[in-house]
Motif scaffolding. Sequence first.
Motif, short mmCIF file in Angstrom:
data_model
loop_
_atom_site.label_atom_id
_atom_site.label_comp_id
_atom_site.label_asym_id
_atom_site.label_seq_id
_atom_site.Cartn_x
_atom_site.Cartn_y
_atom_site.Cartn_z
N GLU A 63 27.39 -69.53 54.62
CA GLU A 63 28.33 -69.11 53.58
C GLU A 63 27.58 -68.44 52.43
O GLU A 63 28.01 -67.39 51.92
N GLU A 64 26.48 -69.02 52.03
CA GLU A 64 25.66 -68.44 50.96
C GLU A 64 25.06 -67.10 51.40
O GLU A 64 25.04 -66.13 50.63
N ARG A 65 24.58 -67.05 52.61
CA ARG A 65 23.98 -65.81 53.14
C ARG A 65 25.00 -64.67 53.13
O ARG A 65 24.68 -63.53 52.78
N TYR A 123 35.93 -71.80 53.60
CA TYR A 123 34.73 -71.05 53.18
C TYR A 123 35.15 -69.59 52.95
O TYR A 123 35.42 -68.87 53.93
N PRO A 124 35.19 -69.12 51.72
CA PRO A 124 35.65 -67.74 51.48
C PRO A 124 34.88 -66.68 52.24
O PRO A 124 35.48 -65.75 52.82
N ASN A 125 33.56 -66.79 52.27
CA ASN A 125 32.77 -65.74 52.93
C ASN A 125 32.83 -65.85 54.45
O ASN A 125 33.00 -64.84 55.15
N LEU A 179 25.32 -79.55 61.09
CA LEU A 179 26.35 -78.53 61.25
C LEU A 179 26.82 -78.01 59.90
O LEU A 179 26.82 -76.80 59.65
N PHE A 180 27.20 -78.92 59.01
CA PHE A 180 27.77 -78.47 57.74
C PHE A 180 26.72 -77.99 56.75
O PHE A 180 27.02 -77.13 55.91
N ASP A 181 25.51 -78.46 56.87
CA ASP A 181 24.42 -77.88 56.06
C ASP A 181 24.20 -76.42 56.47
O ASP A 181 23.99 -75.55 55.62
N THR A 182 24.28 -76.16 57.76
CA THR A 182 24.06 -74.79 58.25
C THR A 182 25.24 -73.89 57.88
O THR A 182 25.05 -72.73 57.49
N GLN A 232 25.75 -60.14 51.82
CA GLN A 232 25.63 -59.12 52.88
C GLN A 232 26.80 -59.28 53.83
O GLN A 232 27.37 -60.36 53.97
N ARG A 233 27.16 -58.19 54.49
CA ARG A 233 28.35 -58.20 55.32
C ARG A 233 28.16 -59.00 56.59
O ARG A 233 29.08 -59.69 57.05
N TYR A 234 26.96 -58.91 57.20
CA TYR A 234 26.70 -59.57 58.47
C TYR A 234 25.50 -60.50 58.36
O TYR A 234 24.87 -60.59 57.30
N LEU A 235 25.18 -61.19 59.41
CA LEU A 235 24.10 -62.18 59.35
C LEU A 235 22.73 -61.55 59.17
O LEU A 235 21.83 -62.16 58.58
#
Length: 341
Positions: free
Chosen positions: A216-218, A262-264, A208-211, A222-225
């Motif tokens: 967060e990095e992604r 997580y800021p992002n 879960l937290f690895d993902t 970029q604005r969306y996934l």
Amino acid sequence: MGQLVAGVWQENEIRTLDGRFQRPATVFRNWVTADGSAGPTGTGGFPAEAGRYHLYVSHACPWAHRTMIFRKLKKLEDAISVSVVAPLMEQEGWVFGAPGTEDTVNGTRRLAEVYLLADPKFTGRVSVPVLWDKQRATIVNNESSEIIRMLNSAFAAFTDDRVDYYPAELRREIDAVNDLVYANVNNGVYRTGFAATQEAYEEAFRALFDTLAALEERLATQRYLVGNRLTEADWRLVTTLVRFDAVYVGHFKCNWKRIVDYPNLSGYLRDLYQVPGVAGTVHLDHIKQHYYGSHRRINPTGIVPLGPEPDFAAPHDRGRFAAQDTARASSRPSDSESRDS
């Protein structure tokens, strides 16, 4: 907690295998299509028509929440009616009544009765969401990921909204993101919270937290996934994020970090929450009452915590990506400049 077995309600515990939570597969897999032809699974005979279909949902459930978001975004409130179960799920499973609604289509008291109307010998979990066909008096589908795709495209004749959240050119990337998010985040919080051994808990917790770290990095670039276009992948993730700090951190022991840390991800959550119409689909009172009050194996007292009180309406800076795109476009040479170089 319980399920139907050959049409009879039976009490049982959450299913685990070697201590690992096992989510049962959904059973009703027909599709509503524009012309009534068969969809990717099931049989045909379910053409899109205004007023013909009805959603059974829980405001507490993240899977059902997806369908309510799509119903709102696609402006289908007048085309598809809805009934809402009460948030507390006890010995009889989901039931209708305050603070939810009544079953305005079939007049049942329990959602299990709706399943039995579709199949008197049904065996399986009685889950939400359910897409019901009033004309054929049966369940069309109870798989949220498929229902949102029907709402996205099948009912185009009954709405003026033309946004496509599953565009053909992005489907491969959307599907890849969905697979990652479903396994480790959407279902990952349940795998963590319902784990019956320390090993199973730690395995799900770390995935879960690895993902979340990867997401967060992604979202830093970029604005969306899936780039800077809002797609179904975002709406599938956000219903888990909106419940995370209020429920999953404490109740499911998903406590390495909160989403607000997580800021992002936290800015992204506020960005999606602030899309017009979405805030009205979020019911934190139902969410907290359901999880803390229904899962007595995890929370024996049933006490519902008063906090936290997340501020999803707070400002965010996700619009910076639109500005960056505009700046990049304006800095590119025009066609004539390209030919002259």
